[in-house]
Design a protein around this motif. Structure first.
Motif, PDB file in Angstrom:
ATOM      1  N   THR A 152     -45.370  31.709 -26.210  1.00 51.68           N
ATOM      2  CA  THR A 152     -46.688  31.811 -25.560  1.00 51.68           C
ATOM      3  C   THR A 152     -46.424  32.996 -24.363  1.00 51.68           C
ATOM      4  N   MET A 153     -45.241  33.138 -23.799  1.00 49.81           N
ATOM      5  CA  MET A 153     -45.166  34.206 -22.662  1.00 49.81           C
ATOM      6  C   MET A 153     -45.390  35.593 -23.549  1.00 49.81           C
ATOM      7  N   LEU A 154     -44.671  35.542 -24.706  1.00 48.65           N
ATOM      8  CA  LEU A 154     -44.653  37.168 -25.314  1.00 48.65           C
ATOM      9  C   LEU A 154     -46.390  37.522 -25.848  1.00 48.65           C
ATOM     10  N   ARG A 155     -47.023  36.611 -25.816  1.00 41.06           N
ATOM     11  CA  ARG A 155     -48.580  36.926 -26.022  1.00 41.06           C
ATOM     12  C   ARG A 155     -49.168  37.904 -24.963  1.00 41.06           C
ATOM     13  N   ARG A 156     -48.653  37.514 -23.700  1.00 38.32           N
ATOM     14  CA  ARG A 156     -49.219  38.423 -22.727  1.00 38.32           C
ATOM     15  C   ARG A 156     -48.023  38.258 -21.448  1.00 38.32           C
ATOM     16  N   ALA A 157     -47.244  39.213 -21.405  1.00 42.49           N
ATOM     17  CA  ALA A 157     -45.949  39.144 -20.474  1.00 42.49           C
ATOM     18  C   ALA A 157     -46.446  39.509 -19.224  1.00 42.49           C
ATOM     19  N   LEU A 158     -47.826  39.563 -18.488  1.00 41.62           N
ATOM     20  CA  LEU A 158     -47.902  39.964 -17.503  1.00 41.62           C
ATOM     21  C   LEU A 158     -47.029  39.274 -16.213  1.00 41.62           C
ATOM     22  N   PRO A 159     -47.056  37.770 -16.636  1.00 46.14           N
ATOM     23  CA  PRO A 159     -46.397  36.925 -15.644  1.00 46.14           C
ATOM     24  C   PRO A 159     -44.839  37.171 -15.233  1.00 46.14           C
ATOM     25  N   LEU A 160     -44.281  37.977 -16.470  1.00 44.36           N
ATOM     26  CA  LEU A 160     -42.835  38.428 -16.231  1.00 44.36           C
ATOM     27  C   LEU A 160     -42.564  39.246 -14.952  1.00 44.36           C
ATOM     28  N   THR A 161     -43.656  40.348 -14.779  1.00 42.33           N
ATOM     29  CA  THR A 161     -43.504  41.113 -13.679  1.00 42.33           C
ATOM     30  C   THR A 161     -44.529  41.087 -12.501  1.00 42.33           C
ATOM     31  N   VAL A 162     -45.305  40.188 -12.631  1.00 39.18           N
ATOM     32  CA  VAL A 162     -46.516  40.128 -11.647  1.00 39.18           C
ATOM     33  C   VAL A 162     -46.211  38.811 -10.882  1.00 39.18           C
ATOM     34  N   LEU A 163     -46.211  37.720 -11.629  1.00 37.89           N
ATOM     35  CA  LEU A 163     -46.058  36.314 -10.949  1.00 37.89           C
ATOM     36  C   LEU A 163     -44.826  36.296 -10.087  1.00 37.89           C
ATOM     37  N   GLN A 164     -45.409  35.952  -8.752  1.00 33.01           N
ATOM     38  CA  GLN A 164     -44.142  35.809  -7.858  1.00 33.01           C
ATOM     39  C   GLN A 164     -44.082  34.402  -7.989  1.00 33.01           C
ATOM     40  N   TYR A 218     -38.237  44.160 -26.686  1.00 27.38           N
ATOM     41  CA  TYR A 218     -37.723  43.394 -25.607  1.00 27.38           C
ATOM     42  C   TYR A 218     -37.987  41.914 -25.598  1.00 27.38           C
ATOM     43  N   GLY A 219     -38.876  41.643 -26.543  1.00 28.27           N
ATOM     44  CA  GLY A 219     -39.127  40.107 -27.085  1.00 28.27           C
ATOM     45  C   GLY A 219     -37.720  39.717 -27.614  1.00 28.27           C
ATOM     46  N   MET A 220     -37.142  40.872 -28.651  1.00 20.99           N
ATOM     47  CA  MET A 220     -35.792  40.321 -29.069  1.00 20.99           C
ATOM     48  C   MET A 220     -34.821  40.118 -27.957  1.00 20.99           C
ATOM     49  N   PRO A 240     -42.855  43.156 -21.070  1.00 17.88           N
ATOM     50  CA  PRO A 240     -43.142  43.281 -19.521  1.00 17.88           C
ATOM     51  C   PRO A 240     -43.876  44.739 -19.310  1.00 17.88           C
ATOM     52  N   SER A 241     -44.963  44.727 -18.965  1.00 20.60           N
ATOM     53  CA  SER A 241     -45.540  46.138 -18.611  1.00 20.60           C
ATOM     54  C   SER A 241     -46.064  46.101 -17.314  1.00 20.60           C
ATOM     55  N   PHE A 268     -37.850  44.247 -15.516  1.00 24.53           N
ATOM     56  CA  PHE A 268     -38.016  43.527 -16.598  1.00 24.53           C
ATOM     57  C   PHE A 268     -37.046  42.506 -16.480  1.00 24.53           C
ATOM     58  N   LEU A 269     -35.648  42.602 -16.142  1.00 30.07           N
ATOM     59  CA  LEU A 269     -34.617  41.657 -16.377  1.00 30.07           C
ATOM     60  C   LEU A 269     -35.023  40.825 -15.220  1.00 30.07           C
TER      61      LEU A 269
END
Length: 343
Positions: free
Chosen positions: A221-233, A87-89, A2-3, A153-154
């Motif tokens: 799939t998510m870890l390829r681009r973690a933008l949704p973790l902290t952007v997707l509402q 963080y992937g771990m 997550p970034s 992140f969490l």
């Protein structure tokens, strides 16, 4: 991992203070951030502009490049690096949990294997779950960005792994409100407190019992681009219907319309209706359900006149109540009462 911190991706909403914190990470390791800034299309001159903002996409490009170039997903926050993939771990180590509560506890426990500079903890009391951060090392110029990022992140992982919004009741921060405090409502929901004893956020403990919805394939799939973790509402809130029912049961007299109910849930009326529709329900259906439940309870347990019960559960008169009750139960209130042994 997550970034990005803010949404939507096309709006310049992420504070320049967070960009400067990443530049501090480069300085800590004696490296030049010019390439990373260029990849994110951030002009170095803008670093000195306190009110400047970047888009979520720019910030993702910057932090993603920095995490790999510095080989530190903590971007210089801690006394030792968190190598690329850390963080992937954490995500993977929590993925086999039976429910969200166990997943969060595992995340907190496994983070301590990576660093003891900060410790995340989950506590539950009075129906409220609280995730808090205890600082064991002075974080200096990285403090705000580090604490905000670890909370996000969490929270992002929690929403993703149960495929549901986890609506926050409150969030607190152990520093005074920064000049860019207007960005905080975009990152955290509920009531915001600055100058608190520690960084934390709280939410309804019943989210903790929700089962995980993701698997290893989804994680890759998510870890390829973690933008949704902290952007997707997340629009879907798996507890929303339940929370609406409880408010109607406990405070039905105050919840006369969608606007007052939505305000209690920190939502707009439009969002409330949309989310309930996505759950396959509606506000009117929930109102009817609660009214039926309360009316049946009073018919079973009291000898109050039916007219009084009708008024008590929100009907204008006995006739409209009897008509609605017949639709719910297949019989009139009087017949229901007689069938239950009360005359």
């Amino acid at each position: 991992m997550p970034s990005s911190l803010l949404r939507p991706a096309g709006r310049a909403a992420t504070p320049m203070a967070f960009v400067r914190a990443i530049v501090e990470g480069y300085e800590r390791y004696g490296l030049d951030p010019t390439e990373a800034l260029a990849r994110a299309h951030i002009a170095p001159r803008d670093l000195a502009r306190p009110q400047a903002r970047v888009t979520a996409a720019q910030f993702e490009a910057l932090s993603g490049h920095a995490m790999q170039q510095l080989d530190d997903e903590a971007l210089g926050w801690f006394s030792r690096r968190l190598p690329w993939g850390s963080y992937g771990m954490l995500c993977r180590a929590s993925l086999s949990s039976p429910d969200l509560g166990v997943a969060i506890k595992r995340w907190c426990r496994h983070l301590r294997l990576l660093t003891d500079d900060i410790v995340l903890d989950l506590k539950v009391a009075g129906g409220v779950a609280t995730v808090s951060i205890t600082e064991h090392r002075a974080l200096g110029a990285f403090r705000e960005f580090c604490l905000v990022s670890n909370l996000r992140f969490l929270h992002g992982y929690a929403c993703w792994v149960i495929d549901s919004r986890v609506s926050l009741r409150a969030a607190a921060f152990p520093f005074e409100a920064p000049p860019h405090q207007d960005a905080y409502p975009l990152m955290f929901g509920g009531t915001l407190h600055f100058g608190a004893a520690r960084a934390s956020y709280s939410f309804d403990e019943r989210y903790l019992a929700l089962p995980l919805q993701r698997d290893e394939r989804a994680l890759r799939t998510m870890l390829r681009r973690a933008l949704p973790l902290t952007v997707l509402q997340y629009r879907r809130d798996r507890l929303l219907g339940q929370r609406v029912r409880e408010l109607l049961r406990m405070r039905g007299g105050e919840m006369a319309n969608a606007a007052s109910l939505a305000a209690m849930l920190n939502l707009s009326s439009r969002t409330l209706h949309r989310q309930l529709l996505e759950e396959g329900s509606s506000l009117q259906a929930l109102k009817d359900e609660v009214r039926h439940e309360q009316a049946a309870e009073q018919l079973r347990r009291t000898d109050r006149p039916i007219k009084q019960i009708a008024l008590a559960v929100g009907f204008r008169n006995e006739k409209s109540f009897s008509r609605a009750f017949r639709a719910w139960a297949g019989m009139t209130p009087g017949a229901f009462r007689r069938a239950d042994g009360i005359t």
